[in-house]
Design a protein around this motif. Sequence first.
Motif, PDB file in Angstrom:
ATOM      1  N   LYS B 142       0.853  -1.185   0.000  1.00 11.86           N
ATOM      2  CA  LYS B 142       0.000   0.000   0.000  1.00 11.86           C
ATOM      3  C   LYS B 142       0.896   1.244   0.000  1.00 11.86           C
ATOM      4  O   LYS B 142       2.094   1.143   0.300  1.00 11.86           O
ATOM      5  CB  LYS B 142      -0.894  -0.013   1.233  1.00 11.86           C
ATOM      6  N   LYS B 143       0.251   2.388  -0.311  1.00 14.45           N
ATOM      7  CA  LYS B 143       1.020   3.632  -0.444  1.00 14.45           C
ATOM      8  C   LYS B 143       1.855   3.933   0.809  1.00 14.45           C
ATOM      9  O   LYS B 143       3.045   4.239   0.713  1.00 14.45           O
ATOM     10  CB  LYS B 143       0.064   4.794  -0.738  1.00 14.45           C
ATOM     11  N   HIS B 144       1.212   3.815   1.988  1.00  4.74           N
ATOM     12  CA  HIS B 144       1.941   4.154   3.224  1.00  4.74           C
ATOM     13  C   HIS B 144       3.067   3.151   3.496  1.00  4.74           C
ATOM     14  O   HIS B 144       4.093   3.490   4.087  1.00  4.74           O
ATOM     15  CB  HIS B 144       0.971   4.252   4.418  1.00  4.74           C
ATOM     16  N   GLN B 145       2.881   1.910   3.020  1.00  8.42           N
ATOM     17  CA  GLN B 145       3.940   0.903   3.227  1.00  8.42           C
ATOM     18  C   GLN B 145       5.166   1.212   2.354  1.00  8.42           C
ATOM     19  O   GLN B 145       6.300   1.050   2.798  1.00  8.42           O
ATOM     20  CB  GLN B 145       3.405  -0.497   2.900  1.00  8.42           C
ATOM     21  N   VAL B 146       4.902   1.669   1.132  1.00 11.08           N
ATOM     22  CA  VAL B 146       6.014   2.040   0.249  1.00 11.08           C
ATOM     23  C   VAL B 146       6.792   3.206   0.860  1.00 11.08           C
ATOM     24  O   VAL B 146       8.036   3.189   0.917  1.00 11.08           O
ATOM     25  CB  VAL B 146       5.509   2.414  -1.175  1.00 11.08           C
ATOM     26  N   THR B 147       6.042   4.198   1.357  1.00  7.20           N
ATOM     27  CA  THR B 147       6.684   5.365   1.988  1.00  7.20           C
ATOM     28  C   THR B 147       7.547   4.916   3.166  1.00  7.20           C
ATOM     29  O   THR B 147       8.678   5.373   3.333  1.00  7.20           O
ATOM     30  CB  THR B 147       5.590   6.359   2.495  1.00  7.20           C
ATOM     31  N   GLU B 148       7.015   3.980   3.948  1.00  6.20           N
ATOM     32  CA  GLU B 148       7.732   3.487   5.132  1.00  6.20           C
ATOM     33  C   GLU B 148       9.012   2.732   4.725  1.00  6.20           C
ATOM     34  O   GLU B 148      10.077   2.954   5.292  1.00  6.20           O
ATOM     35  CB  GLU B 148       6.793   2.547   5.890  1.00  6.20           C
ATOM     36  N   VAL B 149       8.875   1.861   3.720  1.00  4.97           N
ATOM     37  CA  VAL B 149      10.036   1.076   3.265  1.00  4.97           C
ATOM     38  C   VAL B 149      11.130   2.016   2.759  1.00  4.97           C
ATOM     39  O   VAL B 149      12.315   1.860   3.085  1.00  4.97           O
ATOM     40  CB  VAL B 149       9.625   0.079   2.144  1.00  4.97           C
ATOM     41  N   LEU B 150      10.722   3.028   1.976  1.00  3.63           N
ATOM     42  CA  LEU B 150      11.713   3.965   1.432  1.00  3.63           C
ATOM     43  C   LEU B 150      12.357   4.793   2.543  1.00  3.63           C
ATOM     44  O   LEU B 150      13.576   4.974   2.567  1.00  3.63           O
ATOM     45  CB  LEU B 150      11.051   4.898   0.408  1.00  3.63           C
ATOM     46  N   TYR B 151      11.528   5.279   3.455  1.00  6.69           N
ATOM     47  CA  TYR B 151      12.040   6.123   4.540  1.00  6.69           C
ATOM     48  C   TYR B 151      13.030   5.341   5.419  1.00  6.69           C
ATOM     49  O   TYR B 151      14.144   5.793   5.671  1.00  6.69           O
ATOM     50  CB  TYR B 151      10.871   6.649   5.388  1.00  6.69           C
ATOM     51  N   ASN B 152      12.610   4.147   5.844  1.00  5.96           N
ATOM     52  CA  ASN B 152      13.485   3.336   6.710  1.00  5.96           C
ATOM     53  C   ASN B 152      14.745   2.904   5.962  1.00  5.96           C
ATOM     54  O   ASN B 152      15.833   2.873   6.531  1.00  5.96           O
ATOM     55  CB  ASN B 152      12.734   2.094   7.210  1.00  5.96           C
ATOM     56  N   GLY B 153      14.573   2.558   4.697  1.00  3.64           N
ATOM     57  CA  GLY B 153      15.727   2.133   3.887  1.00  3.64           C
ATOM     58  C   GLY B 153      16.753   3.243   3.767  1.00  3.64           C
ATOM     59  O   GLY B 153      17.956   3.022   3.962  1.00  3.64           O
ATOM     60  N   LYS B 154      16.278   4.454   3.478  1.00  2.00           N
ATOM     61  CA  LYS B 154      17.193   5.602   3.331  1.00  2.00           C
ATOM     62  C   LYS B 154      17.916   5.888   4.646  1.00  2.00           C
ATOM     63  O   LYS B 154      19.127   6.109   4.675  1.00  2.00           O
ATOM     64  CB  LYS B 154      16.407   6.855   2.929  1.00  2.00           C
ATOM     65  N   ALA B 155      17.125   5.884   5.740  1.00  2.00           N
ATOM     66  CA  ALA B 155      17.698   6.199   7.052  1.00  2.00           C
ATOM     67  C   ALA B 155      18.769   5.175   7.431  1.00  2.00           C
ATOM     68  O   ALA B 155      19.868   5.534   7.872  1.00  2.00           O
ATOM     69  CB  ALA B 155      16.591   6.237   8.102  1.00  2.00           C
ATOM     70  N   LEU B 156      18.447   3.896   7.226  1.00  2.00           N
ATOM     71  CA  LEU B 156      19.391   2.830   7.588  1.00  2.00           C
ATOM     72  C   LEU B 156      20.633   2.885   6.713  1.00  2.00           C
ATOM     73  O   LEU B 156      21.763   2.698   7.195  1.00  2.00           O
ATOM     74  CB  LEU B 156      18.683   1.463   7.451  1.00  2.00           C
ATOM     75  N   LEU B 157      20.427   3.152   5.446  1.00  2.00           N
ATOM     76  CA  LEU B 157      21.564   3.227   4.525  1.00  2.00           C
ATOM     77  C   LEU B 157      22.530   4.334   4.926  1.00  2.00           C
ATOM     78  O   LEU B 157      23.750   4.150   4.943  1.00  2.00           O
ATOM     79  CB  LEU B 157      21.037   3.461   3.098  1.00  2.00           C
TER      80      LEU B 157
END
Lengths: 107, 168
Positions: B142-157
């Motif tokens: 879902k839209k909010h899940q994509v936003t979450e995956v991208l946000y967490n991925g960027k932060a962790l990276l």
Amino acid sequence: MNELENQVPGGFSAMVNAYLDGNLSQEKSTLVEEIVALNPEASKIFKERTAQKEELKALLPNIEISKNSLSNLKREVREVNKDLVKTNRPSIANRLSSILNTTIFEF
Amino acid sequence: MLDSFLIRYLGMNDGQFMTLIDSLIPGLYSFGYALIPDELEAEQLFVDAYSVFVIRESEYIQEVELGDAKERAKVRRFVQAQICSDMVELAAKRTSHLIGLFRKKGDELAFYKLNLLQRAALYMKENMGMSSQALQEILALKKHQVTEVLYNGKALLKELSNTEFVNE
């Protein structure tokens, strides 16, 4: 800053992100470019976001395919196609039986 | 069953459809490498996903129109998204058997410390220029899940890239 954010529906920063992702219409892209050209604060935000995006991209792998791998994959794709066509092509016996089942003359 | 139209599309080495597939290979190979960091595994991932796509979408391939540039771009986006989706699904099944590859190469790049979904989403968004809408469809999120995956991925990276083991 707030004035700038309010100038664009959804906020200028969000619009810059969408612009850099290539997700804006031509009309909205032109609007972002005009604001950036005229407003120093907007120009600063735009430069910061661009730099952040570049930084992030530098952390992602971007391996280029070798000539060898490219020709391997082109060959493999054609092999896959050939196999699929072969397995799905009706056998001679099936084709013959379908011809024999066809009503040629009706009395 | 594949009929003569599909045979014509797939059988012709210089056909329009094959030209389109050929043009997608470099980008999809690189995407495969982002999912599994090994040249042979990345190649295999693409070939297997392509096979799955052709079998599943044979009707679409038969009916597809590649006439004008707009249509070609639309078909290109669809085919790319479908193959990407299959590659992620296949990679998810293979990753558990290939942990050795990640140990070897994961220490070199913070990127390989991210989970598969984060790697796939970040790569498609940043390197392939895909929209969030496309990511929703490809990753079945879902839209909010994509936003979450991208946000967490960027932060962790960012966090991992600043840690010592990566920069050693």
